[in-house]
Design a protein around this motif. Structure first.
Motif, PDB file in Angstrom:
ATOM      1  N   ASP A 398       0.623  -1.293   0.044  1.00 30.43           N
ATOM      2  CA  ASP A 398      -0.074  -0.070   0.039  1.00 30.43           C
ATOM      3  C   ASP A 398       1.055   1.321  -0.009  1.00 30.43           C
ATOM      4  OD1 ASP A 398       1.132   0.082   2.314  1.00 30.43           O
ATOM      5  OD2 ASP A 398      -0.775   0.157   3.451  1.00 30.43           O
ATOM      6  N   THR A 400       3.200   2.317   2.115  1.00 33.11           N
ATOM      7  CA  THR A 400       3.321   2.967   3.304  1.00 33.11           C
ATOM      8  C   THR A 400       4.941   2.371   3.544  1.00 33.11           C
ATOM      9  OG1 THR A 400       2.306   0.942   4.436  1.00 33.11           O
ATOM     10  CG2 THR A 400       1.035   3.039   4.261  1.00 33.11           C
ATOM     11  N   LYS A 423       3.145   7.353   4.112  1.00 31.20           N
ATOM     12  CA  LYS A 423       3.569   7.529   2.568  1.00 31.20           C
ATOM     13  C   LYS A 423       4.494   8.436   2.274  1.00 31.20           C
ATOM     14  CE  LYS A 423      -0.830   5.441   1.153  1.00 31.20           C
ATOM     15  NZ  LYS A 423      -2.032   5.386  -0.116  1.00 31.20           N
TER      16      LYS A 423
END
Length: 859
Positions: A398, A400, A423
């Motif tokens: 994702d 991150t 992020k």
């Protein structure tokens, strides 16, 4: 491997923390296994009870109602015999393969209804907090909601019986408080009485209810209640057994499909009998047939790598022999059917008997060879990432942040604790990050394409950095994103150098000056070889690049070029020093032009002189201008000297006759001359003589000011200087009502010529008195301030003022008069302005007619 008192073989690897729970999949399988075992025991009990019931049902003198108070006479009634027969038939139906719970219960209820005319029976099953219909053979369809009947203290007969676990007799549902909220619905079907008996399992939990309904107000007779109690016992047993059988079947199915679906090899170690049962996953993982491999622990041990076996045995028996450890885990190498060793992770959970003795261990064996290879690769990558000077980010799918290397912290200032889970795009971008580059980055990121680009990023201190960003998604063998790897290289210095090179290229290309870049000839450091010329060089000299490249720039010199200047340039080149000179050069067509030559040396990283940059500026026009200026200056200097000489001669020659005229005028006694024309002429003669004398004095004073621009200066106290000026005009001040204020607090002293300052202030003060307004008292305000780093004096009055729109451009001119006053000569402001300029300052004015004027003296 042989079993001993001290140690036995194990199927699970050593764990650094034995108390740590095993994986979720293994936990689920173990729970399922325990549930299966429990259900198997319960089923055996139920089957035993069923056999006993069958035996009782076959007896000639004991019925289903075995309580002492219900045993009838040896000659049993038809109802009792019918109940015994019904019980036997129900048990036989329950033992028939494929029979369903609904069919068995419906058969039983229909048999009871035949024994008691007008009785309608139902059996409900309790799930959660609601009752659901199992069977009601004679009741109207729809009497029970598919959504279930809630249980409670006031929930009708069945709902209350299930809630309390006690039988509920409602002889008249219209008056029974437990039916208050429900009887209208039942009355619609014509029922007026309802009796319900709870079905209670062996664990004393309510399983459901069995109930009887009548369409008349009625209480149960002893025979009716006996019949219902009889079938309740039977239905309790059947319902519990069927539910147990169903749960057992579902559990077995879950266990089977779990073992088929998982990549683990499920195993069950019988510690007492020293045998292992393998799941179907064992065949898939290692290529063995379970039946051929065998259940003996020694067979498993023979396939464990010899270097790992002793360690694995020790870790297993450490758990088995402990009193508080329940979980075991270890990693080792296991030989597959093809003879190749593979890395496995083995883990299991220990099961004990009632006495706390270990009897079984259930676990799972997993092939982790691929994981080990990946871990080793990651270990190498981690070492590289940790030691590299570039910033490294490892992100989850994702995007991150999962990990950063020390170089990232050094370059950007963030620690892992500050940004883990965030992020990068949320905190590394800033005002100068290009939006189009960000859009491209997001698109490529979503498509999981490898990318490389340069982008502006910001540090924790919000310093701008140019970074080369390289991103690569790391995929699993199934093509799923496992992690995302990003490498950031600081290219700020290179970008700055590139920008400088672009600027230099633009400067060189667009420069109006001719530029030559020459390399030093290795065999002769004093000789150059042109490798680049710009367009301005061609326009200036007429030589094209093809004609100039490869030559020494000295080819531009003319025979007339000053030899001394050339020698000075060569001396600077010998020492590697830059030089600036003016040379006469030749164009392609032979015409001469003057150039300003700037030579700049260029050195490599070893400080070796490699190139020279020559900047040529055409100064032919400037040279002509300088020559003309020198001639003009010479002429002006001579003219100025002649004018000064003429002025002094004129003033000296006029001074003697004027003195004679003044003396003659003073000798004439105008009082002795009769009134008339002669007397008027003589008075005008005297007046003209005085004016001429004043003019000559003023001109001489101006000449002195102009001829002495560096008049001596000294520290002058403004307050004392102004007081001397006021005292010098004390007579004028007495005759006129003057309101005078001064403020020299900010500037107390100035570095100035005392005489000039006295003359300037005197002119301003006398002018203020002379040109005061007849309509108001005269107010004069004098103050000194520091304005923009300059010492400034403001002299303000409220007199007649000056029309600057008319006289602004010539207010400080010679012989300029702005008011009709008999004493006005037009010299005072001119002299004051000249004195201010001679001191390096200035005198200016702000004024409005009939409002006054402010003179500003800048020191």
């Amino acid at each position: 491997m042989k079993q001993t008192d001290e140690s036995k073989a194990s199927l699970a690897p050593h764990a650094s923390n034995p108390d740590q729970p095993i994986g979720q999949e293994v936990d689920a399988l173990q729970q399922a296994r325990k549930q299966v075992e429990f259900l198997q025991l319960e089923l055996a009990k139920a089957q035993q009870e069923l056999s006993q019931m069958k035996a009782l049902a076959g007896s000639s003198h004991i019925g289903l109602t075995a309580s002492s108070d219900t045993i009838e006479s040896p000659v049993q009634s038809p109802r009792v015999l019918s109940l015994e027969l019904l019980g036997k038939q129900v048990l036989e139906k329950a033992a028939t393969p494929g029979s369903t719970l609904e069919e068995i219960v419906a058969f039983c209820l229909a048999g009871v209804e035949k024994l008691h005319k007008g009785m309608y029976c139902s059996c409900l099953r309790l799930q959660g907090a609601k009752l659901y219909n199992i069977a009601s053979p004679s009741l109207p369809e729809g009497i029970f909601s598919n959504d279930g009947i809630p249980i409670g203290q006031q929930a009708g007969s069945c709902g209350t019986a299930a809630f309390l676990g006690q039988k509920v007799i409602a002889s008249d549902i219209t008056t029974d408080p437990r039916w208050q909220a429900h009887y209208p619905y039942v009355l619609a079907y014509g029922f007026k009485a309802s009796w319900s008996f709870p079905l209670v399992g062996s664990n004393q939990k309510v399983l459901g209810t069995v109930a009887a309904y009548y369409k008349e107000v009625k209480s149960p007779t002893p025979e009716e209640e006996e019949s219902l109690e009889s079938i309740r016992n039977l239905l309790q047993l059947i319902l519990e057994n069927k539910l147990t059988e169903c749960e057992l079947r579902q559990s077995n199915e879950r266990y089977y499909y779990a073992t088929v679906a998982t990549k683990d090899a499920i195993w069950d170690l019988d510690i007492i009998n020293y045998r292992i049962e393998w799941g179907v996953g064992f065949e898939k993982l290692f290529g063995f047939k379970v039946k051929e491999f065998g259940p003996e622990v020694d067979i498993w041990a023979a396939h464990v790598h010899p270097d790992d076996l002793e360690r694995v045995e020790a870790s297993l028996w450490n758990v088995i022999n402990s009193k508080d450890l329940e979980h075991w885990r270890d990693e080792y190498r296991f030989r597959k059917a093809d003879g190749v060793y593979t890395y496995v992770e083995d883990q299991g959970t220990l099961l004990r008997d009632e006495m706390g003795r270990p009897v079984r261990m259930v676990g799972a064996l997993q092939d982790v060879t691929e994981q080990k290879l990946i871990e080793e690769e990651l270990r190498k990558l981690s070492l590289v990432a940790r030691e590299t000077i570039n910033a490294v980010i490892i992100m989850k799918p994702d995007s991150t942040i999962q990990w950063i290397n020390p170089a990232f912290t050094r370059i950007f200032g963030y620690t892992l604790e500050e940004i883990e889970g965030r992020k990068p795009i949320d905190f590394l971008v800033g005002p100068e990050t290009d939006s189009e580059t960000l859009q491209y980055l997001r698109k490529e990121f979503e498509d999981l394409e490898p990318l490389e680009l340069e982008i502006v990023q910001y540090t924790k201190a919000r310093e701008k950095l140019w970074c080369k960003l390289q991103i690569q998604a790391l995929l699993t063998p199934q093509g799923q994103v496992e992690s995302i790897f990003a490498l950031l290289t600081d290219v700020t210095q290179r970008k700055a150098e590139e920008e400088q090179l672009r600027l230099m290229e633009s400067v060189i290309t667009n420069s109006k000056d001719g530029i030559i870049i020459s390399k030093v000839v290795s065999t002769d450091p004093q000789r150059l070889e042109a490798i680049f010329v710009n367009q301005a060089f061609t326009q200036m000299t007429g030589y094209t690049p093809e004609e100039a490249l490869g030559k020494d720039p000295a080819f531009l010199n003319c025979p007339e070029t000053d030899v001394k200047t050339i020698q000075e340039v060569q001396q600077c080149m010998q020492t590697g020093q830059p030089s600036e000179s003016e040379l006469e050069s030749c164009r392609m067509d032979g015409s001469r032009f003057w150039t300003q030559l700037l030579l700049i040396p260029m050195f490599d990283s070893r400080q070796q002189l490699t190139h020279w940059i020559s900047l040529l500026r055409d100064i032919t026009n400037r040279r002509k201008y300088m020559q003309e200026r020198e001639v003009l200056i010479s002429e002006l200097t001579q003219n100025n000297a002649d004018l000064k000489q003429f002025t002094f001669i004129t003033s000296h020659n006029l001074r003697a006759p004027l003195a004679n005229l003044t003396g003659i005028a003073n000798l004439i006694d105008t009082e002795a001359i009769p009134e008339g024309r002669n007397r008027i002429l003589i008075e005008k003669f005297k007046e003209s003589t005085v004016q001429l004398n004043t003019i000559i004095d003023d001109l001489l004073e101006v000449l002195v000011i102009k001829d002495n621009p560096h008049t001596n200066k000294e520290q002058v106290n403004l307050q004392e200087a102004f007081e001397k000026v006021v005292m010098s005009v004390d007579g004028l001040m007495t005759d006129v009502d003057v309101h005078l204020t001064t403020d020299f607090s900010q500037v107390q002293t100035v570095y100035y010529n005392a005489g000039y300052l006295h003359s300037i202030l005197l002119n301003l003060l006398t002018n203020a008195i002379k040109y005061r307004s007849p309509d108001r008292d005269l107010h004069i305000d004098v103050k000194a301030e520091n304005v923009n780093g300059k010492q400034t004096l403001y002299f303000s009055d409220n007199g007649l003022g000056i029309d600057l729109n008319r006289f602004g451009e010539r207010i400080f001119g010679l012989y300029q008069r702005f008011h009709y006053h008999k004493d006005s000569k037009g010299m005072g402001l001119y002299i004051a302005h000249s004195q201010a300029k001679a001191m390096g300052g200035n005198l200016s004015v702000q004024s409005e007619v009939d409002k006054g004027a402010t003179f500003i003296l800048e020191f």
